[in-house]
Every structure is written in structure tokens, then in C-alpha cells.
Design an enzyme around this catalytic site. Sequence first.
Site, short mmCIF file in Angstrom:
data_model
loop_
_atom_site.label_atom_id
_atom_site.label_comp_id
_atom_site.label_asym_id
_atom_site.label_seq_id
_atom_site.Cartn_x
_atom_site.Cartn_y
_atom_site.Cartn_z
N PRO A 2 18.50 -44.70 -61.64
CA PRO A 2 17.77 -45.51 -62.61
C PRO A 2 17.02 -46.67 -61.97
CG PRO A 2 20.16 -45.62 -62.94
CD PRO A 2 19.92 -45.02 -61.62
N GLU A 3 15.83 -46.86 -62.44
CA GLU A 3 15.08 -48.07 -62.12
C GLU A 3 15.03 -48.93 -63.38
OE1 GLU A 3 11.46 -47.50 -59.91
OE2 GLU A 3 12.20 -45.67 -59.00
N HIS A 90 34.13 -37.41 -62.61
CA HIS A 90 33.47 -38.67 -62.26
C HIS A 90 33.34 -39.65 -63.44
CE1 HIS A 90 32.76 -36.74 -58.46
NE2 HIS A 90 31.97 -35.85 -59.00
N ARG A 109 28.06 -40.48 -57.37
CA ARG A 109 28.01 -40.99 -55.99
C ARG A 109 28.70 -42.34 -55.82
NH1 ARG A 109 21.94 -40.12 -53.98
NH2 ARG A 109 22.86 -40.66 -51.99
#
Length: 268
Positions: A2-3, A90, A109
Site C-alpha cells: 500500500p501507498e 498470517h 511478509r
Amino acid sequence: MPELPEVETVKNGLAPVMEGYVFDRVQLNRADLRFPFGDDFISRVQGQKLERLSRRAKFMMAELSSGDRLFMHLGMSGKFTIDPAAFEKHDHVIFEMSSGNRVVYNDTRRFGFMELIKPGEPSRLDHLGPEPLSNELSAPVLRAALKGKKNKIKAALLDQRIIAGLGNIYVCEALYRAKLSPTRASGKLTVADTELLVRHIKDVISDAIKAGGSSLKDFANTDGELGYFQHSFDVYGRENEPCNICETSIHRIVQTGRSTFYCKACQR
DNA sequence: AGAGCTACCTGAAGGC
DNA sequence: TGCCTTCAGGTAGCTC
């Protein structure tokens, strides 16, 4: 991944089920993401009311009734889901809110993190540059920030101290719209270059926020998952495909370890 | 001081 | 089928 526009969309999606509600229960499925949560994480969040949820750059900030601020960063692969049907691999953090909703943070991650900051305590946000959409970002401000810099404009725009919230995609897209080569020396942009660049940075970011809002429809897809939506990019990820303006093949180079996509003909 | 590299972590995709 | 390499939208911290 995400930005800024994605984080803004996630924040807008979470606000209705979190803002004004109490963290009834906090569940951590592991001791750390990028950083350790800290032994007191649960005790400092559980039972607190979330007074206000906001965004600064790519950070979300939850102001708690205790005065603590909870910073949440999605890293590369972080996403939130509201009331997911099933447990996923996750799923690291689960917030049960007094709204009755379960807010689940999943991050493959684990480059994302959550961090509690006491009032007055220094934080990672202290040295961020101006928000792209605010009036604090203007051509003169950017020009002053770039003055004397020796790096390339691509690298400078990724520096969160120069402008806060731009990432690899939107830097590529903004440079394309401004017709500026990513290999230009950042300290040597003209006044006209800088004005063009600032205008297109603001445009590309606000276009992406609008696209996120409309394509997500109330900011959540059918699974309640937040943070991913389809964009159409002019250059990002389009190596060897034709430029939308001149049909020259889009070029990919690596700058400071990251892919840069641009049109060699249009961007000078 | 500033610029650039590497680390952190998992998974997907492509070559052989 | 599997093994290996490369790549991924993030920041922090190290080196030069």
C-alpha cells in the site's frame, strides 16, 4: 503494497467500525511483526476507546482515550479485513470492537508494524515531509527541499522526509504525467519542472484515492477486505508495453534497488 | 551529512 | 514434478 491512497482507503473503511468504539478484546497471534509488540501492548489497548482514526503519510494513527497513540503501518503486504468468514494464514492481530465487528490484520511478509506511543514521546512520524495533498506541499517548498541534493529525482521523491507518503508506483506515475525523466538530478529541476511535478503528484494521488473509494464501494469488497483495488497505471508494471501517448515501449531500469518504469521519449 | 546498499520475510512466477 | 532464481507497492540501519 500500500501507498498513501491505499492507506487512506483502508482508514476510511475501518473508521465506521472502529472510531468511537472500545477495543473489547485484543488478540495477538505472534509476539512481533516487524518490531515486537511489547509486553504491555494488550493491556494498553484493551478497554480503551478509539477516539479518532486518521492517516499521516502511509501510517494510520488511532488516538486512544488513555492518550496513547497506536500507529499502524501496512508495510508491503499488510491488509485489514472486517468480519472475515474464516481464519487465514498470517492473521496476526484481531481486534474485537464494541461495534460488534472483528477487525483482522493479516500480513504475509510482516514488514508492517503496530506501535504504541505515549503523549509527547518521539515517533517515526516526527521527521516526515509534507502531505502531498495538503497546502504544505507547494512548488517552492519542494524546490527548497531538493536544493543542493545530489541524487536522482526518483530517489528523492521516495524519501519520506521530502514528501511523505509517495511510494514506487505513484512516483513513477507522477514523473510520467509531469514528463520528467526519473534520472534527472533532483537538485537541478527548474521552477517550471517543480511546478509541473507538484501539480501531477497531487493529481495522481487524488485520482487514486477517488478510484479506491469508487471501486471498493463503501471501502470494502464483498469479503470485507480492505486495501487492494485495481488501478490503471500509465507506466508502472508496463515494461515493453506501448506508451499511452507516443507508443514507444515503456522502459524499466533499476534505481536505488527498485524498478523504475518510464517512457524515454516523453520524459526528459 | 548524504546517498546507496542490505536486511527484514514470505510467496508467486518463470527458467531449466 | 521440483529446484533455483528473481521479484514484489515498505522502512530502518549500516557503510562509505
